[in-house]
Design a protein around this motif. Structure first.
Motif, PDB file in Angstrom:
ATOM      1  N   GLY A  11       0.830  -1.188   0.000  1.00 46.98           N
ATOM      2  CA  GLY A  11       0.000   0.000   0.000  1.00 46.98           C
ATOM      3  C   GLY A  11       0.869   1.244   0.000  1.00 46.98           C
ATOM      4  O   GLY A  11       1.775   1.359   0.830  1.00 46.98           O
ATOM      5  N   ASP A  12       0.615   2.126  -0.934  1.00 44.07           N
ATOM      6  CA  ASP A  12       1.264   3.446  -0.989  1.00 44.07           C
ATOM      7  C   ASP A  12       0.299   4.384  -0.278  1.00 44.07           C
ATOM      8  O   ASP A  12      -0.722   4.768  -0.857  1.00 44.07           O
ATOM      9  N   LEU A  13       0.621   4.694   0.971  1.00 51.06           N
ATOM     10  CA  LEU A  13      -0.381   5.436   1.723  1.00 51.06           C
ATOM     11  C   LEU A  13       0.260   6.446   2.668  1.00 51.06           C
ATOM     12  O   LEU A  13       1.444   6.399   2.957  1.00 51.06           O
ATOM     13  N   ASN A  14      -0.587   7.353   3.142  1.00 55.49           N
ATOM     14  CA  ASN A  14      -0.188   8.359   4.126  1.00 55.49           C
ATOM     15  C   ASN A  14      -0.730   7.954   5.492  1.00 55.49           C
ATOM     16  O   ASN A  14      -1.937   7.741   5.637  1.00 55.49           O
ATOM     17  N   SER A  15       0.145   7.901   6.482  1.00 53.75           N
ATOM     18  CA  SER A  15      -0.315   7.717   7.862  1.00 53.75           C
ATOM     19  C   SER A  15      -0.668   9.053   8.490  1.00 53.75           C
ATOM     20  O   SER A  15      -1.419   9.116   9.481  1.00 53.75           O
ATOM     21  N   ASN A  16      -0.123  10.118   7.949  1.00 51.30           N
ATOM     22  CA  ASN A  16      -0.488  11.498   8.270  1.00 51.30           C
ATOM     23  C   ASN A  16      -0.359  12.294   6.972  1.00 51.30           C
ATOM     24  O   ASN A  16       0.167  11.787   5.995  1.00 51.30           O
TER      25      ASN A  16
END
Length: 120
Positions: A97-102
């Motif tokens: 997953g290419d994602l933002n945690s913030n």
């Protein structure tokens, strides 16, 4: 903390189908893309398929027409429907997953991998 948990691997015969699932959980601000890579025995990890948040998909040439990637944004889950499986599809399949945690923190996250074995 972000976790990706895969399920659905197993042993099948050539020509059969499998469906892999991968659920992302934890501190997720946004998901940019999700997808699958695989690592055949003795070989390097390779891209299988990706899907963006907008639904754009990309496939490796070796799986085009046989595999379909989809996602359920509400469940933060990505699926890989694999049809007409071949022995050369045998590999450990990894979800990513290419994602933002913030809003400022974007990176790739990986699942633990699930084994897919296709017998001839």
């Amino acid at each position: 903390q972000v976790q990706l948990v895969e399920s659905g691997g197993g042993l099948v015969q050539a020509g059969e189908s499998l469906r892999l699932s991968c659920a992302a959980s934890g501190s997720i601000f946004s998901i940019n893309a999700m997808g699958w890579h695989r690592q055949p025995p003795g070989k390097q990890r390779e891209l299988v398929a990706t899907i963006t948040s907008g639904g754009n998909t990309n496939y490796a040439d070796s799986v085009k027409g046989r595999f379909t990637i989809s996602r359920d944004n509400a469940k933060n889950t990505v699926y890989l429907q694999m049809n007409s499986l071949k022995p050369e599809d045998t590999a450990v399949y990894y979800c990513y997953g290419d994602l933002n945690s913030n809003w400022w923190a974007r990176r790739d996250y990986w699942g633990q991998g699930t084994q897919v074995t296709v017998s001839s």
